[in-house]
Enzyme design. Structure first.
Site, PDB file in Angstrom:
ATOM      1  CD  GLN A 171      -2.844   1.181   2.387  1.00  0.00           C
ATOM      2  OE1 GLN A 171      -2.391   1.372   3.519  1.00  0.00           O
ATOM      3  NE2 GLN A 171      -4.125   0.972   2.167  1.00  0.00           N
ATOM      4  N   GLY A 172       0.838   1.997  -1.100  1.00  0.00           N
ATOM      5  CA  GLY A 172       1.598   3.232  -1.221  1.00  0.00           C
ATOM      6  C   GLY A 172       0.704   4.443  -1.066  1.00  0.00           C
ATOM      7  CB  SER A 188       1.343   7.085   4.719  1.00  0.00           C
ATOM      8  OG  SER A 188       0.119   6.740   5.323  1.00  0.00           O
ATOM      9  CB  SER A 231       1.660  -2.582   4.375  1.00  0.00           C
ATOM     10  OG  SER A 231       1.149  -1.581   5.225  1.00  0.00           O
ATOM     11  CD  GLU A 268      -6.484   0.589   5.857  1.00  0.00           C
ATOM     12  OE1 GLU A 268      -5.317   0.324   6.171  1.00  0.00           O
ATOM     13  OE2 GLU A 268      -6.795   1.644   5.266  1.00  0.00           O
TER      14      GLU A 268
END
Length: 377
Positions: free
Chosen positions: A121-122, A124, A156, A239
Protein backbone atom coordinates in the site's frame (compact mmCIF):
# COMPACT_ATOMS: atom_id res chain seq x y z
CA UNK A 1 -31.86 -5.07 11.62
CA UNK A 2 -31.67 -8.90 11.60
CA UNK A 3 -28.22 -10.04 12.74
CA UNK A 4 -29.00 -13.77 12.65
CA UNK A 5 -27.52 -16.17 10.09
CA UNK A 6 -29.41 -17.97 7.36
CA UNK A 7 -29.36 -21.78 7.07
CA UNK A 8 -27.08 -21.42 4.02
CA UNK A 9 -24.64 -19.30 6.00
CA UNK A 10 -24.61 -21.77 8.88
CA UNK A 11 -23.95 -24.57 6.39
CA UNK A 12 -20.96 -22.60 5.08
CA UNK A 13 -19.71 -22.20 8.66
CA UNK A 14 -19.96 -25.94 9.37
CA UNK A 15 -18.24 -26.86 6.11
CA UNK A 16 -15.42 -24.38 6.77
CA UNK A 17 -14.93 -25.65 10.34
CA UNK A 18 -14.64 -29.22 9.10
CA UNK A 19 -12.09 -28.26 6.45
CA UNK A 20 -9.98 -26.27 8.91
CA UNK A 21 -9.98 -29.15 11.39
CA UNK A 22 -8.62 -31.47 8.70
CA UNK A 23 -6.05 -29.13 7.15
CA UNK A 24 -4.48 -27.11 9.97
CA UNK A 25 -2.70 -30.00 11.77
CA UNK A 26 -0.70 -30.72 8.61
CA UNK A 27 0.63 -27.20 7.99
CA UNK A 28 4.41 -26.66 8.02
CA UNK A 29 5.94 -24.56 10.82
CA UNK A 30 5.83 -20.80 10.38
CA UNK A 31 9.09 -19.14 9.33
CA UNK A 32 10.98 -16.66 11.48
CA UNK A 33 9.36 -13.19 11.75
CA UNK A 34 12.51 -11.69 10.17
CA UNK A 35 12.49 -14.08 7.22
CA UNK A 36 10.29 -12.09 4.85
CA UNK A 37 10.92 -14.20 1.74
CA UNK A 38 10.01 -17.23 3.85
CA UNK A 39 6.93 -15.50 5.26
CA UNK A 40 5.85 -14.47 1.78
CA UNK A 41 6.13 -18.09 0.58
CA UNK A 42 4.26 -19.36 3.67
CA UNK A 43 1.43 -16.83 3.33
CA UNK A 44 1.07 -17.41 -0.41
CA UNK A 45 1.05 -21.16 0.22
CA UNK A 46 -1.83 -20.79 2.68
CA UNK A 47 -3.74 -18.65 0.22
CA UNK A 48 -3.24 -21.32 -2.44
CA UNK A 49 -4.73 -23.91 -0.08
CA UNK A 50 -7.75 -21.68 0.43
CA UNK A 51 -8.07 -21.23 -3.33
CA UNK A 52 -7.90 -24.95 -4.08
CA UNK A 53 -10.52 -25.64 -1.40
CA UNK A 54 -12.90 -23.01 -2.78
CA UNK A 55 -12.52 -20.42 0.00
CA UNK A 56 -10.32 -17.86 -1.75
CA UNK A 57 -13.02 -15.52 -3.01
CA UNK A 58 -14.65 -14.67 0.31
CA UNK A 59 -13.02 -11.24 0.47
CA UNK A 60 -14.92 -9.79 -2.49
CA UNK A 61 -17.07 -12.25 -4.44
CA UNK A 62 -18.92 -13.55 -1.38
CA UNK A 63 -21.44 -11.63 0.67
CA UNK A 64 -20.18 -9.47 3.57
CA UNK A 65 -21.84 -11.88 6.01
CA UNK A 66 -20.04 -14.88 4.51
CA UNK A 67 -16.81 -12.89 4.73
CA UNK A 68 -17.45 -12.24 8.42
CA UNK A 69 -18.10 -15.93 9.09
CA UNK A 70 -14.86 -16.79 7.31
CA UNK A 71 -12.86 -14.32 9.42
CA UNK A 72 -14.48 -15.55 12.62
CA UNK A 73 -13.94 -19.25 12.00
CA UNK A 74 -10.38 -19.03 10.68
CA UNK A 75 -9.35 -16.92 13.68
CA UNK A 76 -11.06 -19.25 16.16
CA UNK A 77 -9.32 -22.23 14.59
CA UNK A 78 -5.90 -20.57 14.73
CA UNK A 79 -5.49 -20.56 10.95
CA UNK A 80 -2.61 -18.54 9.45
CA UNK A 81 -3.18 -14.81 9.26
CA UNK A 82 -3.32 -13.25 5.78
CA UNK A 83 0.15 -11.78 6.44
CA UNK A 84 1.83 -10.62 3.24
CA UNK A 85 -1.50 -11.04 1.45
CA UNK A 86 -3.12 -8.37 3.64
CA UNK A 87 -3.15 -5.49 1.15
CA UNK A 88 -4.10 -7.61 -1.83
CA UNK A 89 -6.92 -9.49 -0.14
CA UNK A 90 -8.36 -6.80 2.11
CA UNK A 91 -7.55 -3.48 0.36
CA UNK A 92 -6.52 -3.56 -3.30
CA UNK A 93 -8.50 -6.65 -4.29
CA UNK A 94 -11.87 -5.46 -2.98
CA UNK A 95 -11.24 -2.01 -4.48
CA UNK A 96 -10.47 -3.42 -7.91
CA UNK A 97 -13.48 -5.73 -7.62
CA UNK A 98 -15.68 -2.70 -6.90
CA UNK A 99 -14.08 -0.07 -9.16
CA UNK A 100 -11.94 -1.83 -11.76
CA UNK A 101 -12.74 -2.54 -15.39
CA UNK A 102 -13.47 -6.14 -16.47
CA UNK A 103 -9.94 -6.33 -17.89
CA UNK A 104 -8.42 -5.12 -14.62
CA UNK A 105 -10.47 -7.58 -12.59
CA UNK A 106 -9.34 -10.41 -14.85
CA UNK A 107 -5.67 -9.37 -14.66
CA UNK A 108 -5.26 -8.72 -10.94
CA UNK A 109 -7.89 -10.61 -8.97
CA UNK A 110 -7.16 -14.25 -9.93
CA UNK A 111 -3.41 -14.05 -9.06
CA UNK A 112 -4.27 -12.59 -5.64
CA UNK A 113 -6.79 -15.36 -5.01
CA UNK A 114 -4.42 -18.10 -6.21
CA UNK A 115 -1.62 -16.88 -3.94
CA UNK A 116 0.66 -15.82 -6.76
CA UNK A 117 1.11 -12.06 -6.25
CA UNK A 118 1.59 -9.80 -3.23
CA UNK A 119 0.47 -6.16 -3.05
CA UNK A 120 1.70 -3.29 -0.91
CA UNK A 121 0.00 0.00 0.00
CA UNK A 122 1.60 3.23 -1.22
CA UNK A 123 -0.62 5.82 0.46
CA UNK A 124 1.12 7.66 3.32
CA UNK A 125 3.96 10.11 2.77
CA UNK A 126 6.38 11.83 5.16
CA UNK A 127 4.23 15.00 5.07
CA UNK A 128 0.87 13.35 4.30
CA UNK A 129 0.02 10.74 6.91
CA UNK A 130 -3.16 11.63 8.77
CA UNK A 131 -3.94 14.25 6.14
CA UNK A 132 -3.66 11.73 3.32
CA UNK A 133 -5.20 14.03 0.70
CA UNK A 134 -2.21 16.36 1.12
CA UNK A 135 0.03 13.86 -0.68
CA UNK A 136 2.69 15.30 -2.99
CA UNK A 137 3.92 12.34 -5.06
CA UNK A 138 3.55 13.72 -8.57
CA UNK A 139 2.43 11.92 -11.73
CA UNK A 140 2.19 13.51 -15.16
CA UNK A 141 0.85 11.96 -18.34
CA UNK A 142 3.37 11.07 -21.04
CA UNK A 143 1.61 9.22 -23.85
CA UNK A 144 0.27 5.92 -22.58
CA UNK A 145 2.07 6.15 -19.21
CA UNK A 146 2.16 8.23 -16.05
CA UNK A 147 5.62 9.35 -14.94
CA UNK A 148 5.74 9.23 -11.14
CA UNK A 149 8.21 10.99 -8.84
CA UNK A 150 8.01 11.24 -5.06
CA UNK A 151 8.18 9.05 -1.97
CA UNK A 152 5.96 6.96 0.28
CA UNK A 153 6.40 5.81 3.86
CA UNK A 154 4.92 3.00 6.00
CA UNK A 155 4.40 1.07 2.77
CA UNK A 156 3.12 -2.29 4.00
CA UNK A 157 5.04 -5.33 2.64
CA UNK A 158 6.87 -3.30 -0.03
CA UNK A 159 10.00 -5.42 0.28
CA UNK A 160 8.20 -8.56 -0.95
CA UNK A 161 5.44 -7.04 -3.10
CA UNK A 162 4.78 -7.50 -6.80
CA UNK A 163 2.29 -4.60 -7.05
CA UNK A 164 1.57 -1.37 -5.20
CA UNK A 165 -1.77 0.39 -4.81
CA UNK A 166 -0.40 3.89 -5.32
CA UNK A 167 -1.93 7.32 -4.79
CA UNK A 168 -0.46 10.12 -6.88
CA UNK A 169 -1.25 13.76 -7.56
CA UNK A 170 -2.10 14.24 -11.23
CA UNK A 171 -3.44 17.82 -11.03
CA UNK A 172 -1.50 20.01 -8.58
CA UNK A 173 -3.76 23.00 -9.36
CA UNK A 174 -6.97 21.25 -8.31
CA UNK A 175 -8.27 21.28 -4.72
CA UNK A 176 -6.30 18.64 -2.86
CA UNK A 177 -9.10 16.04 -2.82
CA UNK A 178 -9.78 16.41 -6.55
CA UNK A 179 -6.34 16.05 -8.10
CA UNK A 180 -5.54 12.50 -6.95
CA UNK A 181 -5.38 9.31 -9.04
CA UNK A 182 -5.30 5.63 -7.94
CA UNK A 183 -2.71 3.53 -9.82
CA UNK A 184 -1.53 -0.08 -9.75
CA UNK A 185 2.27 0.07 -9.98
CA UNK A 186 4.47 -2.98 -10.76
CA UNK A 187 7.17 -3.07 -8.10
CA UNK A 188 9.85 -4.26 -10.53
CA UNK A 189 9.61 -1.06 -12.58
CA UNK A 190 12.89 0.88 -12.99
CA UNK A 191 13.20 3.89 -10.69
CA UNK A 192 11.79 2.26 -7.52
CA UNK A 193 13.95 2.07 -4.37
CA UNK A 194 12.68 0.22 -1.27
CA UNK A 195 14.19 0.74 2.20
CA UNK A 196 12.70 -1.42 5.00
CA UNK A 197 11.72 0.26 8.29
CA UNK A 198 12.01 -1.50 11.64
CA UNK A 199 9.17 -0.96 14.09
CA UNK A 200 9.18 -0.61 17.86
CA UNK A 201 8.26 -4.30 18.07
CA UNK A 202 11.34 -5.20 16.04
CA UNK A 203 9.50 -6.25 12.87
CA UNK A 204 10.09 -4.84 9.39
CA UNK A 205 6.82 -5.16 7.51
CA UNK A 206 6.93 -1.49 6.48
CA UNK A 207 9.27 0.37 4.15
CA UNK A 208 10.09 3.69 2.61
CA UNK A 209 9.61 3.73 -1.16
CA UNK A 210 11.33 6.29 -3.37
CA UNK A 211 10.04 6.87 -6.92
CA UNK A 212 12.28 8.47 -9.53
CA UNK A 213 10.43 8.99 -12.83
CA UNK A 214 8.73 5.61 -12.62
CA UNK A 215 6.57 4.88 -15.66
CA UNK A 216 3.17 3.34 -14.85
CA UNK A 217 0.86 2.43 -17.75
CA UNK A 218 -2.33 4.48 -18.01
CA UNK A 219 -4.13 1.14 -18.31
CA UNK A 220 -3.20 0.56 -14.63
CA UNK A 221 -5.35 3.47 -13.46
CA UNK A 222 -8.37 2.37 -11.41
CA UNK A 223 -11.16 4.89 -11.85
CA UNK A 224 -10.85 8.13 -13.76
CA UNK A 225 -7.91 10.50 -13.66
CA UNK A 226 -8.26 12.91 -10.72
CA UNK A 227 -11.06 10.74 -9.25
CA UNK A 228 -8.66 8.82 -7.05
CA UNK A 229 -9.90 10.23 -3.76
CA UNK A 230 -13.32 8.69 -4.30
CA UNK A 231 -11.67 5.36 -5.16
CA UNK A 232 -9.47 5.71 -2.08
CA UNK A 233 -12.53 6.09 0.13
CA UNK A 234 -13.69 2.72 -1.21
CA UNK A 235 -10.32 1.22 -0.23
CA UNK A 236 -10.48 2.79 3.23
CA UNK A 237 -14.06 1.62 3.76
CA UNK A 238 -12.90 -1.99 3.35
CA UNK A 239 -9.84 -1.37 5.53
CA UNK A 240 -11.94 0.04 8.37
CA UNK A 241 -15.13 -1.91 7.80
CA UNK A 242 -14.18 -5.60 7.77
CA UNK A 243 -10.38 -5.94 7.70
CA UNK A 244 -10.13 -5.85 11.52
CA UNK A 245 -13.14 -8.08 12.21
CA UNK A 246 -11.08 -11.24 12.66
CA UNK A 247 -8.86 -9.43 15.14
CA UNK A 248 -11.84 -8.89 17.43
CA UNK A 249 -12.16 -12.66 17.66
CA UNK A 250 -8.43 -12.87 18.45
CA UNK A 251 -8.78 -10.26 21.20
CA UNK A 252 -11.63 -12.21 22.80
CA UNK A 253 -9.41 -15.30 22.82
CA UNK A 254 -6.55 -13.34 24.40
CA UNK A 255 -8.93 -12.03 27.05
CA UNK A 256 -9.79 -15.59 28.06
CA UNK A 257 -6.09 -16.48 28.18
CA UNK A 258 -5.41 -13.47 30.42
CA UNK A 259 -8.09 -14.64 32.86
CA UNK A 260 -6.44 -18.09 33.01
CA UNK A 261 -3.00 -16.54 33.60
CA UNK A 262 -4.35 -14.22 36.30
CA UNK A 263 -5.82 -17.18 38.16
CA UNK A 264 -2.47 -18.98 37.98
CA UNK A 265 -0.31 -16.12 39.27
CA UNK A 266 -2.73 -14.80 41.89
CA UNK A 267 -3.62 -11.52 40.27
CA UNK A 268 -7.21 -12.68 39.88
CA UNK A 269 -7.65 -11.79 43.56
CA UNK A 270 -7.54 -8.10 42.59
CA UNK A 271 -11.18 -7.01 42.15
CA UNK A 272 -10.15 -3.98 40.08
CA UNK A 273 -8.40 -6.28 37.57
CA UNK A 274 -11.45 -8.58 37.40
CA UNK A 275 -13.70 -5.60 36.70
CA UNK A 276 -11.30 -4.42 34.01
CA UNK A 277 -11.27 -7.78 32.26
CA UNK A 278 -15.05 -8.05 32.58
CA UNK A 279 -15.55 -4.62 31.03
CA UNK A 280 -13.21 -5.54 28.17
CA UNK A 281 -15.20 -8.72 27.63
CA UNK A 282 -18.35 -6.66 27.23
CA UNK A 283 -16.48 -4.22 24.97
CA UNK A 284 -15.35 -6.91 22.54
CA UNK A 285 -18.75 -8.57 22.49
CA UNK A 286 -20.24 -5.21 21.56
CA UNK A 287 -17.57 -4.68 18.88
CA UNK A 288 -18.40 -8.05 17.37
CA UNK A 289 -22.08 -7.12 17.20
CA UNK A 290 -21.08 -3.82 15.62
CA UNK A 291 -19.05 -5.73 13.01
CA UNK A 292 -22.15 -7.81 12.27
CA UNK A 293 -24.25 -4.66 11.96
CA UNK A 294 -21.71 -3.09 9.60
CA UNK A 295 -21.61 -6.09 7.29
CA UNK A 296 -25.40 -6.25 7.26
CA UNK A 297 -25.49 -2.59 6.27
CA UNK A 298 -22.84 -3.24 3.62
CA UNK A 299 -24.89 -6.12 2.23
CA UNK A 300 -27.90 -3.84 1.89
CA UNK A 301 -25.73 -1.21 0.16
CA UNK A 302 -24.25 -3.52 -2.48
CA UNK A 303 -21.23 -4.91 -0.63
CA UNK A 304 -19.10 -1.81 0.10
CA UNK A 305 -18.84 -0.96 3.84
CA UNK A 306 -20.04 2.49 4.86
CA UNK A 307 -18.97 5.12 7.36
CA UNK A 308 -19.97 2.83 10.22
CA UNK A 309 -16.54 1.30 9.75
CA UNK A 310 -15.04 4.44 11.26
CA UNK A 311 -17.06 3.91 14.45
CA UNK A 312 -15.79 0.34 14.61
CA UNK A 313 -12.17 1.23 13.87
CA UNK A 314 -12.16 4.10 16.37
CA UNK A 315 -13.41 2.03 19.28
CA UNK A 316 -11.52 -1.13 18.36
CA UNK A 317 -8.16 0.69 18.21
CA UNK A 318 -8.55 1.93 21.76
CA UNK A 319 -10.03 -1.33 23.08
CA UNK A 320 -7.05 -3.25 21.72
CA UNK A 321 -4.63 -0.92 23.50
CA UNK A 322 -6.64 -1.30 26.72
CA UNK A 323 -6.54 -5.09 26.35
CA UNK A 324 -2.75 -5.22 26.17
CA UNK A 325 -2.41 -2.70 29.00
CA UNK A 326 -4.47 -5.18 31.02
CA UNK A 327 -2.11 -7.93 29.84
CA UNK A 328 0.82 -5.94 31.26
CA UNK A 329 -1.05 -5.69 34.56
CA UNK A 330 -1.58 -9.45 34.60
CA UNK A 331 2.08 -10.16 33.77
CA UNK A 332 3.51 -7.63 36.20
CA UNK A 333 7.26 -7.23 35.81
CA UNK A 334 7.26 -10.00 33.21
CA UNK A 335 5.60 -7.60 30.78
CA UNK A 336 9.12 -6.31 30.04
CA UNK A 337 10.21 -9.75 28.83
CA UNK A 338 9.95 -9.79 25.04
CA UNK A 339 9.76 -13.59 25.07
CA UNK A 340 6.55 -13.61 27.11
CA UNK A 341 3.18 -13.82 25.39
CA UNK A 342 1.44 -10.52 24.69
CA UNK A 343 4.52 -8.29 25.18
CA UNK A 344 5.18 -7.67 21.49
CA UNK A 345 1.44 -7.45 20.88
CA UNK A 346 1.33 -4.64 23.41
CA UNK A 347 4.01 -2.75 21.51
CA UNK A 348 2.28 -3.24 18.17
CA UNK A 349 -1.08 -2.16 19.64
CA UNK A 350 0.32 1.35 20.02
CA UNK A 351 0.11 1.75 16.23
CA UNK A 352 -3.60 0.96 15.96
CA UNK A 353 -4.77 4.48 16.79
CA UNK A 354 -2.60 5.67 13.87
CA UNK A 355 -2.84 2.93 11.22
CA UNK A 356 -5.74 2.92 8.74
CA UNK A 357 -6.56 6.52 9.64
CA UNK A 358 -5.82 8.09 13.01
CA UNK A 359 -8.43 8.24 15.76
CA UNK A 360 -8.64 11.99 15.17
CA UNK A 361 -9.55 11.38 11.52
CA UNK A 362 -12.14 8.76 12.51
CA UNK A 363 -13.76 11.19 14.95
CA UNK A 364 -13.98 13.80 12.20
CA UNK A 365 -15.65 11.28 9.87
CA UNK A 366 -18.14 10.29 12.55
CA UNK A 367 -18.88 13.93 13.37
CA UNK A 368 -19.36 15.11 9.80
CA UNK A 369 -20.74 12.11 7.91
CA UNK A 370 -22.76 10.34 10.60
CA UNK A 371 -23.77 13.04 13.07
CA UNK A 372 -24.03 15.77 10.42
CA UNK A 373 -22.01 18.29 12.41
CA UNK A 374 -20.59 21.28 10.48
CA UNK A 375 -17.06 21.07 9.13
CA UNK A 376 -14.36 22.76 11.18
CA UNK A 377 -12.96 26.05 10.00
Amino acid sequence: MDLSYTPEEEEFRARLRDWLARVLPGLPPKPSPDDWPGRRAYDLGWQRRLHDAGYADVHWDASPTTRLIFLEETEKAGAPYVGANFVGLLHAGPTIAAEGTPEQRERWLPPILRGEEVWCQGFSEPEAGSDLAALRTRAWRDGDAYVVTGSKIWTSHAEVADWCELLVRTDPRAPKHRGITWLAMPMDTPGITVRPLRTLAGSAEFAEVFLDEVRVPVANRVGDENDGWRVTLVTLSFERGTAFAGEVVACRRVLGELAVEARKNGRWDDPALRRRLGRLGAEFRALWRLAQWNVSAAEAAGGVPGTGGSVFKLRYSHARQELYDAAAEVLGADCLDLDRPWTLDRLSSLSYTIAAGTSQIQRTIVAERILGLPKGR
